[in-house]
Motif scaffolding. Structure first.
Motif, PDB file in Angstrom:
ATOM      1  N   LEU A   1      29.678  17.485  24.600  1.00 51.34           N
ATOM      2  CA  LEU A   1      29.625  18.588  23.708  1.00 51.34           C
ATOM      3  C   LEU A   1      31.010  18.470  23.067  1.00 51.34           C
ATOM      4  O   LEU A   1      32.175  18.451  23.316  1.00 51.34           O
ATOM      5  N   THR A   2      30.743  18.497  21.579  1.00 46.06           N
ATOM      6  CA  THR A   2      31.734  18.685  20.481  1.00 46.06           C
ATOM      7  C   THR A   2      31.627  20.036  19.711  1.00 46.06           C
ATOM      8  O   THR A   2      30.761  20.747  19.987  1.00 46.06           O
ATOM      9  N   ASP A   3      32.600  20.154  18.787  1.00 47.31           N
ATOM     10  CA  ASP A   3      32.308  21.144  18.054  1.00 47.31           C
ATOM     11  C   ASP A   3      31.025  21.355  17.206  1.00 47.31           C
ATOM     12  O   ASP A   3      30.629  22.780  17.216  1.00 47.31           O
ATOM     13  N   ASP A   4      30.429  20.298  16.721  1.00 48.75           N
ATOM     14  CA  ASP A   4      29.171  20.610  16.063  1.00 48.75           C
ATOM     15  C   ASP A   4      28.118  19.637  16.456  1.00 48.75           C
ATOM     16  O   ASP A   4      27.143  19.574  15.967  1.00 48.75           O
ATOM     17  N   ALA A   5      28.423  18.994  17.912  1.00 45.00           N
ATOM     18  CA  ALA A   5      27.098  18.116  18.072  1.00 45.00           C
ATOM     19  C   ALA A   5      27.004  17.676  19.713  1.00 45.00           C
ATOM     20  O   ALA A   5      27.879  18.377  20.257  1.00 45.00           O
ATOM     21  N   ILE A   6      25.998  17.628  20.162  1.00 46.82           N
ATOM     22  CA  ILE A   6      25.698  17.283  21.549  1.00 46.82           C
ATOM     23  C   ILE A   6      25.393  15.979  21.747  1.00 46.82           C
ATOM     24  O   ILE A   6      24.581  15.323  20.890  1.00 46.82           O
TER      25      ILE A   6
ATOM     26  N   ILE B   1      14.302  11.786  16.790  1.00 45.72           N
ATOM     27  CA  ILE B   1      15.704  12.315  16.727  1.00 45.72           C
ATOM     28  C   ILE B   1      16.043  12.304  15.120  1.00 45.72           C
ATOM     29  O   ILE B   1      16.869  13.575  14.836  1.00 45.72           O
ATOM     30  N   ASN B   2      15.441  11.682  14.279  1.00 46.23           N
ATOM     31  CA  ASN B   2      15.860  11.761  12.872  1.00 46.23           C
ATOM     32  C   ASN B   2      15.381  13.141  12.305  1.00 46.23           C
ATOM     33  O   ASN B   2      15.928  13.751  11.706  1.00 46.23           O
ATOM     34  N   MET B   3      14.104  13.268  12.639  1.00 47.21           N
ATOM     35  CA  MET B   3      13.486  14.591  12.356  1.00 47.21           C
ATOM     36  C   MET B   3      14.097  15.955  12.928  1.00 47.21           C
ATOM     37  O   MET B   3      13.903  16.803  12.250  1.00 47.21           O
ATOM     38  N   HIS B   4      15.015  15.691  13.797  1.00 41.70           N
ATOM     39  CA  HIS B   4      16.077  16.753  14.390  1.00 41.70           C
ATOM     40  C   HIS B   4      17.266  16.539  13.715  1.00 41.70           C
ATOM     41  O   HIS B   4      18.195  17.334  14.188  1.00 41.70           O
ATOM     42  N   GLY B   5      17.442  15.971  12.747  1.00 43.27           N
ATOM     43  CA  GLY B   5      18.801  15.846  12.187  1.00 43.27           C
ATOM     44  C   GLY B   5      19.821  14.901  13.159  1.00 43.27           C
ATOM     45  O   GLY B   5      21.074  14.873  12.568  1.00 43.27           O
ATOM     46  N   GLY B   6      19.380  14.026  13.879  1.00 44.93           N
ATOM     47  CA  GLY B   6      20.203  13.394  14.853  1.00 44.93           C
ATOM     48  C   GLY B   6      20.006  11.926  14.461  1.00 44.93           C
ATOM     49  O   GLY B   6      19.439  11.227  13.742  1.00 44.93           O
TER      50      GLY B   6
ATOM     51  N   GLN C   1      23.646   1.015  26.914  1.00 47.42           N
ATOM     52  CA  GLN C   1      23.911   2.442  26.913  1.00 47.42           C
ATOM     53  C   GLN C   1      23.305   3.047  25.623  1.00 47.42           C
ATOM     54  O   GLN C   1      23.646   2.426  24.301  1.00 47.42           O
ATOM     55  N   PHE C   2      22.221   3.997  25.482  1.00 47.34           N
ATOM     56  CA  PHE C   2      21.801   4.495  24.349  1.00 47.34           C
ATOM     57  C   PHE C   2      22.165   5.962  24.442  1.00 47.34           C
ATOM     58  O   PHE C   2      22.270   6.679  25.406  1.00 47.34           O
ATOM     59  N   THR C   3      22.848   6.357  23.240  1.00 52.49           N
ATOM     60  CA  THR C   3      23.593   7.597  23.162  1.00 52.49           C
ATOM     61  C   THR C   3      22.644   8.515  21.899  1.00 52.49           C
ATOM     62  O   THR C   3      22.698   7.997  20.819  1.00 52.49           O
ATOM     63  N   ILE C   4      22.061   9.396  22.347  1.00 57.95           N
ATOM     64  CA  ILE C   4      21.541  10.499  21.461  1.00 57.95           C
ATOM     65  C   ILE C   4      22.514  11.541  20.765  1.00 57.95           C
ATOM     66  O   ILE C   4      23.005  12.286  21.736  1.00 57.95           O
ATOM     67  N   ILE C   5      22.767  11.389  19.741  1.00 60.60           N
ATOM     68  CA  ILE C   5      23.414  12.674  19.089  1.00 60.60           C
ATOM     69  C   ILE C   5      22.995  13.601  18.225  1.00 60.60           C
ATOM     70  O   ILE C   5      22.056  13.196  17.057  1.00 60.60           O
TER      71      ILE C   5
ATOM     72  N   PRO D   1      22.769  17.509  16.240  1.00 62.38           N
ATOM     73  CA  PRO D   1      23.519  18.588  15.703  1.00 62.38           C
ATOM     74  C   PRO D   1      23.261  19.769  16.563  1.00 62.38           C
ATOM     75  O   PRO D   1      22.154  20.312  16.765  1.00 62.38           O
ATOM     76  N   ILE D   2      24.508  20.782  16.625  1.00 67.06           N
ATOM     77  CA  ILE D   2      24.136  21.937  17.390  1.00 67.06           C
ATOM     78  C   ILE D   2      23.385  22.911  16.465  1.00 67.06           C
ATOM     79  O   ILE D   2      22.215  23.683  16.830  1.00 67.06           O
ATOM     80  N   ASP D   3      23.736  23.149  15.204  1.00 71.25           N
ATOM     81  CA  ASP D   3      22.938  23.849  14.357  1.00 71.25           C
ATOM     82  C   ASP D   3      21.938  22.904  13.611  1.00 71.25           C
ATOM     83  O   ASP D   3      22.001  22.244  12.601  1.00 71.25           O
ATOM     84  N   MET D   4      20.529  23.214  14.289  1.00 69.33           N
ATOM     85  CA  MET D   4      19.397  22.537  13.802  1.00 69.33           C
ATOM     86  C   MET D   4      18.397  23.331  13.304  1.00 69.33           C
ATOM     87  O   MET D   4      18.142  24.437  13.721  1.00 69.33           O
TER      88      MET D   4
END
Length: 368
Positions: free
Chosen positions: A294-299, A341-346, A359-363, A365-368
């Motif tokens: 968890l960061t300030d604006d993303a998971i 994931i793109n449709m979710h803004g990630g 390693q696959f990393t999905i990022i 945004p918290i505010d979606m």
């Protein structure tokens, strides 16, 4: 399509496909043996049962079975157990099993089903393989034609048509499953249902590449979703001696996501990791580590495996529709995942080296 059609026609008891007005659209061969010719199902129902049957078949009362007297060729009136199943095309599937012949007919169907499941030319699993090859041919067409959208629409229509017989067969097996269980043959229905689900999932994935669906977002718990996906694949991972471990490093806030789509992404990546391990030197000692951060604006959700890894060329083409390094596969799973994931803004980031795991990393945004 023809195999599914032949399968339906060969069901060893009367089976009808009807529209909302109970007009008969298709039947199994057994219908001709038992009943006189009729264009509407109500023409085969005893006069005293007509109102009861109309109410049962045309209303959503939650029932799936009724006992009714029907007019047959050989006897004026015969008692049948009648089962119904509506499909997604608003077609009514009706299965009629004569009361006196119930056990014999069910056992006859089980025998036929067992033979079909053991015959590689008639199983739905093989039809799935054929569909995979067909999609690869579609890829070539898409690359050769200038009018890509028209070809895509044509193939989407074909995929939609493929879903129809699968829906009918699935409904039929679900209705019959309790009776198969009572005679100790439930596993045959489970095998067939699993194969149908796999074929349906393949079609669902393909349609998502050609007809992007807007996510149906709800406030959801990502950690709960990941835990459920890990539990869902528990039997698969144990079978191949692969340990899947989820490390929760932070308590994550609820986010707006489409739960079904997000679970599909997690499953795609997790199962790809298992396949990569099976093709590596660690096939008997597989490990997949899932972490959430968890960061300030993303998971971020990362999936790290000790599988065979990938070259930089493979990574560069990884999310291209129809690109695959697998002997059996369509190359659409990761393309669908990236689209979701793109449709979710990630975004999805990939790190890998040949023979050194991935390693696959999905990022997100918290505010979606």
């Amino acid at each position: 399509m023809s195999v599914a059609k032949n399968y339906i026609e060969s069901v060893p008891f009367p089976y009808f496909i009807m529209d909302e007005q109970l007009k008969i659209l298709g039947v199994s061969d057994e219908v001709f043996q038992h009943f006189p010719q009729a264009s509407n199902f109500m023409d085969l129902v005893d006069y005293g049962s007509i109102k009861k049957v109309e109410k049962f078949m045309k209303s959503n009362v939650g029932q799936t079975k009724i006992e009714i007297n029907m007019l047959t060729k050989h006897q004026p009136i015969t008692l049948f157990d009648v089962y119904i199943q509506w499909d997604s095309e608003k077609k009514l599937n009706v299965f009629c099993i004569e009361k006196q012949e119930f056990v014999h007919q069910v056992q006859s169907f089980v025998t036929k089903l067992e033979k079909q499941l053991n015959n590689e030319n008639l199983t739905i699993a093989e039809k799935q393989d054929e569909l995979e090859h067909s999609l690869k041919r579609v890829q070539q067409l898409l690359m050769q034609h200038d009018n890509l959208s028209n070809v895509s629409k044509l193939v989407s229509h074909i995929a939609d048509e493929l879903k129809k017989p699968l829906t009918s067969i699935r409904g039929f097996l679900q209705l019959l499953k309790p009776h198969l269980s009572s005679i100790g043959k439930e596993h045959y229905a489970n095998i067939a249902l699993d194969e149908i689900n796999q074929a349906n999932n393949l079609i669902y994935q393909y349609l998502n590449t050609t007809k992007p669906a807007t996510p149906n977002k709800t406030q959801s718990n990502l950690q709960k979703m990941i835990t459920e996906v890990v539990q869902l694949t528990n039997a698969e991972s144990k079978k191949i001696h692969c340990e899947v471990k989820y490390v929760k490093e932070h308590i994550l806030p609820a986010v707006n996501v489409d739960v079904k789509q997000m679970k599909q992404v997690f499953l795609n990546i997790l199962r790809n990791g298992m396949e990569a391990i099976q093709n590596s030197k660690n096939r008997n000692n597989g490990q997949i580590l899932i972490r959430t951060d968890l960061t300030d604006d993303a998971i971020s959700i990362s999936f790290e495996d000790n599988g065979i890894g990938m070259t930089q060329v493979t990574i560069a083409n990884l999310f291209t529709p129809f690109f695959t390094m697998k002997e059996k596969g369509t190359g659409i799973g990761l393309a669908v995942s990236l689209h979701i994931i793109n449709m979710h803004g990630g975004t999805i980031e990939v790190k890998s080296e040949a023979e050194s795991g991935s390693q696959f990393t999905i990022i997100l945004p918290i505010d979606m």
